[in-house]
Design a protein around this motif. Structure first.
Motif, PDB file in Angstrom:
ATOM      1  N   TYR A 253       0.835  -1.197   0.000  1.00  0.00           N
ATOM      2  CA  TYR A 253       0.000   0.000   0.000  1.00  0.00           C
ATOM      3  C   TYR A 253       0.878   1.260   0.000  1.00  0.00           C
ATOM      4  N   LYS A 254       1.927   1.249   0.829  1.00  0.00           N
ATOM      5  CA  LYS A 254       2.847   2.407   0.853  1.00  0.00           C
ATOM      6  C   LYS A 254       3.580   2.543  -0.478  1.00  0.00           C
ATOM      7  N   ASP A 255       3.970   1.400  -1.062  1.00  0.00           N
ATOM      8  CA  ASP A 255       4.730   1.433  -2.314  1.00  0.00           C
ATOM      9  C   ASP A 255       3.887   1.905  -3.493  1.00  0.00           C
ATOM     10  N   VAL A 256       2.631   1.472  -3.569  1.00  0.00           N
ATOM     11  CA  VAL A 256       1.815   1.858  -4.714  1.00  0.00           C
ATOM     12  C   VAL A 256       1.543   3.359  -4.694  1.00  0.00           C
ATOM     13  N   ARG A 257       1.509   3.961  -3.515  1.00  0.00           N
ATOM     14  CA  ARG A 257       1.353   5.413  -3.420  1.00  0.00           C
ATOM     15  C   ARG A 257       2.595   6.121  -3.977  1.00  0.00           C
ATOM     16  N   LYS A 258       3.773   5.519  -3.735  1.00  0.00           N
ATOM     17  CA  LYS A 258       5.013   6.093  -4.285  1.00  0.00           C
ATOM     18  C   LYS A 258       5.038   5.947  -5.808  1.00  0.00           C
ATOM     19  N   VAL A 259       4.610   4.790  -6.300  1.00  0.00           N
ATOM     20  CA  VAL A 259       4.592   4.550  -7.739  1.00  0.00           C
ATOM     21  C   VAL A 259       3.665   5.540  -8.433  1.00  0.00           C
ATOM     22  N   ARG A 260       2.525   5.829  -7.799  1.00  0.00           N
ATOM     23  CA  ARG A 260       1.554   6.762  -8.380  1.00  0.00           C
ATOM     24  C   ARG A 260       2.128   8.176  -8.566  1.00  0.00           C
ATOM     25  N   ARG A 261       3.083   8.536  -7.745  1.00  0.00           N
ATOM     26  CA  ARG A 261       3.677   9.878  -7.867  1.00  0.00           C
ATOM     27  C   ARG A 261       4.408  10.040  -9.197  1.00  0.00           C
ATOM     28  N   ARG A 262       4.874   8.947  -9.780  1.00  0.00           N
ATOM     29  CA  ARG A 262       5.563   9.003 -11.079  1.00  0.00           C
ATOM     30  C   ARG A 262       4.623   8.708 -12.242  1.00  0.00           C
ATOM     31  N   LEU A 263       3.719   7.758 -12.054  1.00  0.00           N
ATOM     32  CA  LEU A 263       2.885   7.303 -13.171  1.00  0.00           C
ATOM     33  C   LEU A 263       1.548   8.029 -13.153  1.00  0.00           C
ATOM     34  N   THR A 264       1.579   9.269 -13.570  1.00  0.00           N
ATOM     35  CA  THR A 264       0.394  10.142 -13.521  1.00  0.00           C
ATOM     36  C   THR A 264      -0.271  10.252 -14.896  1.00  0.00           C
ATOM     37  N   PHE A 265      -0.237   9.157 -15.680  1.00  0.00           N
ATOM     38  CA  PHE A 265      -0.675   9.215 -17.067  1.00  0.00           C
ATOM     39  C   PHE A 265      -2.009   8.522 -17.274  1.00  0.00           C
ATOM     40  N   LYS A 266      -2.697   8.967 -18.311  1.00  0.00           N
ATOM     41  CA  LYS A 266      -3.937   8.334 -18.701  1.00  0.00           C
ATOM     42  C   LYS A 266      -3.693   6.864 -19.062  1.00  0.00           C
ATOM     43  N   HIS A 267      -4.673   6.030 -18.827  1.00  0.00           N
ATOM     44  CA  HIS A 267      -4.602   4.589 -19.064  1.00  0.00           C
ATOM     45  C   HIS A 267      -3.733   3.863 -18.034  1.00  0.00           C
TER      46      HIS A 267
ATOM     47  N   ASN B 111      -7.167   2.415  -8.531  1.00  0.00           N
ATOM     48  CA  ASN B 111      -8.011   1.275  -8.153  1.00  0.00           C
ATOM     49  C   ASN B 111      -7.231   0.245  -7.333  1.00  0.00           C
ATOM     50  N   ILE B 112      -5.948   0.052  -7.693  1.00  0.00           N
ATOM     51  CA  ILE B 112      -5.103  -0.860  -6.915  1.00  0.00           C
ATOM     52  C   ILE B 112      -4.936  -0.336  -5.495  1.00  0.00           C
ATOM     53  N   GLU B 113      -4.671   0.957  -5.375  1.00  0.00           N
ATOM     54  CA  GLU B 113      -4.510   1.561  -4.043  1.00  0.00           C
ATOM     55  C   GLU B 113      -5.782   1.384  -3.218  1.00  0.00           C
ATOM     56  N   ARG B 114      -6.924   1.669  -3.845  1.00  0.00           N
ATOM     57  CA  ARG B 114      -8.202   1.500  -3.139  1.00  0.00           C
ATOM     58  C   ARG B 114      -8.436   0.041  -2.767  1.00  0.00           C
ATOM     59  N   GLY B 115      -8.069  -0.846  -3.693  1.00  0.00           N
ATOM     60  CA  GLY B 115      -8.257  -2.270  -3.439  1.00  0.00           C
ATOM     61  C   GLY B 115      -7.415  -2.761  -2.272  1.00  0.00           C
ATOM     62  N   LEU B 116      -6.176  -2.305  -2.204  1.00  0.00           N
ATOM     63  CA  LEU B 116      -5.309  -2.678  -1.089  1.00  0.00           C
ATOM     64  C   LEU B 116      -5.840  -2.120   0.224  1.00  0.00           C
ATOM     65  N   TYR B 117      -6.323  -0.871   0.183  1.00  0.00           N
ATOM     66  CA  TYR B 117      -6.887  -0.250   1.385  1.00  0.00           C
ATOM     67  C   TYR B 117      -8.099  -1.059   1.874  1.00  0.00           C
TER      68      TYR B 117
ATOM     69  N   ASN C 152     -14.074  -5.019   5.553  1.00  0.00           N
ATOM     70  CA  ASN C 152     -14.479  -6.423   5.670  1.00  0.00           C
ATOM     71  C   ASN C 152     -14.623  -7.130   4.330  1.00  0.00           C
ATOM     72  N   ASP C 153     -14.595  -6.371   3.249  1.00  0.00           N
ATOM     73  CA  ASP C 153     -14.785  -6.961   1.925  1.00  0.00           C
ATOM     74  C   ASP C 153     -13.488  -6.849   1.122  1.00  0.00           C
ATOM     75  N   PRO C 154     -12.569  -7.822   1.279  1.00  0.00           N
ATOM     76  CA  PRO C 154     -11.272  -7.703   0.608  1.00  0.00           C
ATOM     77  C   PRO C 154     -11.393  -7.777  -0.909  1.00  0.00           C
ATOM     78  N   VAL C 155     -10.716  -6.861  -1.586  1.00  0.00           N
ATOM     79  CA  VAL C 155     -10.688  -6.850  -3.050  1.00  0.00           C
ATOM     80  C   VAL C 155      -9.692  -7.883  -3.556  1.00  0.00           C
ATOM     81  N   TYR C 156      -8.527  -7.949  -2.879  1.00  0.00           N
ATOM     82  CA  TYR C 156      -7.464  -8.859  -3.308  1.00  0.00           C
ATOM     83  C   TYR C 156      -7.382 -10.053  -2.362  1.00  0.00           C
ATOM     84  N   LYS C 157      -7.712 -11.219  -2.899  1.00  0.00           N
ATOM     85  CA  LYS C 157      -7.651 -12.437  -2.099  1.00  0.00           C
ATOM     86  C   LYS C 157      -6.403 -13.257  -2.407  1.00  0.00           C
ATOM     87  N   THR C 158      -5.776 -12.980  -3.552  1.00  0.00           N
ATOM     88  CA  THR C 158      -4.549 -13.687  -3.928  1.00  0.00           C
ATOM     89  C   THR C 158      -3.566 -12.706  -4.555  1.00  0.00           C
TER      90      THR C 158
END
Length: 845
Positions: A270-284, A291-297, A303-309
């Motif tokens: 979760y901490k790492d994907v926030r760092k990655v987002r600071r560089r990858l600010t592009f469309k697509h 969505n990955i950040e939200r899913g990890l959060y 109670n409803d995990p997005v990522y099970k594997t």
């Protein structure tokens, strides 16, 4: 390096140590003024042959002639506390200078290895080996570190302040250190121990492992995305799974630890994907990462995990990668690829847990199962195995009378749910301690088949025997051969990729057979098990149960792994690390990276450069065999001395290991009400007790006697040639030299006049002197460790710092022996002295 060490560490310690005297605490000022006087009195007193009691009495007679016994004991406790803080200061100074006193680009590093293979046109061979190779460091639940968490935090801050010579901050932190307690108020639970070690995963290994991988693949021009062996560097994990003799580890704790590991690795992502987002600010790309950040959060906190594997997370990350390449020419692709690599390495498990239990516990469980089935397990071993393998069901857990047996079955039963939650990597091995037969291994195989493998075609679990004693090591190749030829087990191995992991216990091997015989027996067992495994088409992986000091298989491990030769399977390096070995060798980014690289390079070089010094010839093997045999006979004779166990029980601080709040494990295996039996003694208190006495018997006893016997046979020249030509033999004797360097027999010389233990002490002392003399002869060195002066200097300073503690501890032991009375004050002096002595050694057990 020696001059650098002297400047960066030794002289700095002298300077910063003086800051203690300026601390605004009366007790510290008074203690700091008197402690150097006591240190000098100890050095001079032992040189003059005085006893600890005479040294302490003389100190008080001269400096505090009118003091009461209470005032004297108060000052001794204050001195213990002061020395503990000196040790912390020295640790911090040494850690701060790590990059300066180690060549981070020299021998054993990734850079040096790649450069060497390029020069020798071996790059292609190196890359091929890397595709299947692996190094796994297993953090164990065996505690030998006395620092509570708040002190460890101060150490980290102090190291950073020393790096920048921030005198003001150093002074403030020393003040904080002066007011912070060093003892834990309560024993940690197994879960507490797991939480402590997960800190190292989150803050050290998570970054160090990915850093090594990125640099290694970069130097070999291999794109991160193309790499197919993310398990090249792994971390194993025993807290919460190691139930060998620890009644406090339950299936509930196992589940809690597995859940904690998953949660903490997801926090890292979760901490790492926030760092990655600071560089990858592009469309697509950005919307996918959001969505990955939200899913990890959501997975972490809702109670409803997005990522099970991990596969689900990787799928989304690869979609972002595809968009980055398709729409943005791969801008900042390396940032995303580094994050993807971390997910591939650490998965949803973070570290690989092992379950472990003593074979005798499984015997008891199997017996009750047969009783509940209305049967009796009897006959020869083969007949009993046949009966065990015919079991098709287990009784209801509630029907078992023994709660420990209930718990063992519950523990096996949770493996499936843990694998479902975090992936198979989280827990896929069951280790059998004290494994002595096929029956011991097949008991666990069948039990887990009925628990974990129920309703499954195949069981997703490796059964790992742990061979420990000299006799068990000798029997191990035959045991494994018979298993390889057993249809049921053969089918299981086929499902597991025809790979068999075998664990070997240095600690108990040394306790059983002495230093030389244990190490030689383990090497021979590895060679024989490699041979029989290869003959049966099985890839064997050796997992070494090593501790910190040479007596437990520690010392310089890199040389051992670099010296194994072609007769030992070299597909993986697996080794346990624990206590101060974790904090000292892997507790900081720099030290973790350096030592991980050293192990990785050692294993790779052993494959790439199988030189003459790694393959022992027939004559060399015969010579080591003869030497180890003589050492074994010497150690066996000493171990069978009628005073051996009484000395451990009544003279050494053995029993005090059980009184510390250092860890959750009991002092010994077996029932608490039984008397002390040698075979039930755990290796940590066994080796640790000799270390406290500064006698280090398990690290050298028998070495001098064996060399002496061979010298009288005219073989000293052959031993010298062997030392010069064999890396294995040099590493073996070098680590024994380290054990001897940490000895200080003058502290216990008063025992030579003890009517019960005088003769026993003389036997130890004679072998100590003989071992020093003979090792210097064989190595052609004027002093022990003459070829490693940096480590020798570190040991000397540490031993000088704790000399007052050694003296105070022996003063208390001497009082108890002479009076026959154990007072609370004397007990506390022994106990509190232990902390500083162990922490100063950094690898005491």
């Amino acid at each position: 390096m020696y001059k650098t060490y002297d400047t960066q560490v030794a002289k700095r310690f002298t300077i910063y140590n003086s800051l203690f005297l300026d601390l605004p605490f009366n007790d510290i000022y008074r203690t700091g003024t008197l402690l150097p006087i006591l240190g000098t009195a100890c050095q001079d007193g032992f040189q003059k042959g005085l006893t600890p009691k005479e040294i302490i009495a003389g100190f008080f007679d001269e400096l505090m002639p009118d003091s009461t016994p209470e005032q004297q004991s108060d000052l001794l406790f204050q001195m213990i506390q002061y020395v503990e803080r000196q040790v912390v200061l020295f640790d911090s100074i040494e850690d701060a200078a790590y990059e300066k006193i180690h060549d981070l680009k020299g021998k054993g590093t990734i850079k040096a290895l790649v450069d060497r293979t390029d020069n020798d046109n071996k790059r292609e061979e190196l890359v091929e080996k890397l595709k299947t190779f692996s190094v796994r460091l297993t953090l164990t639940a065996h505690p030998t570190q006395f620092y509570p968490g708040n002190v460890l935090a101060i150490i980290t801050d102090l190291e950073n302040a020393i790096r920048t010579d921030d005198i003001g901050k150093i002074n403030s932190l020393l003040q904080q250190l002066g007011k912070t307690g060093f003892t834990k108020r309560e024993k940690p639970t197994p879960y507490d121990e797991a939480v402590s070690l997960i800190w190292f995963l989150e803050n050290i290994f998570y970054e160090s492992i990915s850093d090594i991988m990125v640099r290694l693949l970069g130097s070999l021009d291999i794109p991160l995305h193309d790499w197919e062996n993310p398990g090249l560097l792994k971390v194993g994990f025993w807290p919460g799974g190691d139930r060998d003799g620890n009644p406090f580890v339950t299936h509930t704790i196992t589940k809690q630890v597995a859940a904690r590991l998953k949660k903490w690795v997801l926090k890292c992502y979760y901490k790492d994907v926030r760092k990655v987002r600071r560089r990858l600010t592009f469309k697509h790309v950005e919307e996918i990462l959001i969505n990955i950040e939200r899913g990890l959060y959501s997975t972490l906190f809702e109670n409803d995990p997005v990522y099970k594997t991990k596969e689900q997370l990787l799928s989304d990350l690869l979609s972002a990668r595809e968009g980055l390449i398709k729409h943005h020419e791969g801008l900042f692709l390396e940032v995303l690829d580094q994050f993807i690599l971390k997910v591939k390495i650490f998965g949803f498990h973070f570290a690989c847990m092992d379950m472990r239990q003593d074979s005798r516990k499984h015997d008891t469980l199997i017996e009750e199962i047969f009783q509940l089935h209305g049967k009796e397990l009897k006959g020869t071993e083969d007949e009993q195995i046949a009966q065990i393998m015919e079991l098709t069901s287990l009784p209801e857990i509630a029907s078992f009378q023994d709660p420990f047996n209930q718990e063992m079955l519950e523990s096996m039963g949770v493996i499936d749910s843990i694998q479902q939650e975090s992936g198979e990597e989280i827990m896929n091995r069951y280790i059998i301690s004290n494994c002595q037969s096929r029956k011991h291994l097949l008991e666990v195989f069948k039990l887990n088949q009925l628990c974990l493998g129920k309703d499954k075609e195949n069981m997703p679990l490796d059964i790992v025997p742990l061979f420990e004693t000299i006799d068990d090591l000798a029997e191990a190749p035959e045991i494994m051969t018979s298993l390889y030829n057993m249809p049921e087990y053969k089918k299981h191995l086929e499902f597991r990729g025809n790979k068999q992991t075998i664990m070997l216990g240095f600690s108990d091997g040394t306790k059983d057979g002495g230093y030389l015989q244990a190490n030689w027996s383990i090497l021979r067992a590895k060679e024989e098990m490699t041979r029989v495994s290869r003959e049966n088409g099985i890839e064997v992986v050796f997992f070494d149960g090593r501790g910190g000091p040479p007596a437990r298989g520690g010392g310089n491990m890199h040389n051992f792994y670099a010296s194994l030769g072609e007769k030992v399977e070299n597909s993986e390096i697996q080794v346990t690390i624990q206590g101060q070995t974790i904090s000292a060798n892997y507790g900081k980014q720099a030290s973790c990276t350096y030592n991980f690289e050293q192990l990785l390079s050692a294993g790779l070089e052993n494959h790439l450069y199988a030189g003459a010094d790694k393959n022992l010839n027939t004559e060399q093997r015969a010579l080591i065999d003869e030497l180890a045999g003589e050492a074994y006979e010497s150690y066996k004779k000493f171990k069978s001395h009628p005073k051996f166990v009484p000395y451990l029980e009544h003279v050494t601080p053995l029993k005090y290991f059980g009184m510390t709040n250092i860890g959750s494990r009991p002092l010994k295996r077996g029932k608490g009400g039984e008397g002390l039996r040698f075979e039930d003694l755990r290796a940590i208190p066994f080796v640790g007790s000799w270390a406290q006495m500064k006698q280090n018997i398990p690290g050298f006893y028998g070495v001098g006697a064996a060399i002496d016997v061979l010298e009288k046979k005219g073989k000293l020249g052959e031993l010298k040639a062997l030392y010069n030509n064999s890396l294995f033999f040099r590493a073996l004797l070098g680590n024994s030299m380290q054990s001897l360097t940490k000895c200080f027999y003058p502290a216990t010389a008063y025992l030579k006049n003890d009517e019960n233990y005088g003769e026993f002490w003389e036997i130890m002392y004679d072998e100590y002197l003989r071992s020093i003399e003979k090792l210097k002869e064989v190595s052609s060195m004027d002093e022990l460790m003459g070829d490693n002066k940096v480590i020798k200097k570190s040991i000397e300073i540490r031993e000088r710092i704790v000399l007052p503690l050694i003296t105070v501890q022996q003063f208390a032991i001497q009082q108890i022996l002479e009076t026959g009375k154990t007072t609370e004050v004397l007990q506390r002096l022994i106990l509190r002295s232990m902390f500083g002595i162990i922490n100063a050694a950094r690898n005491a057990a």
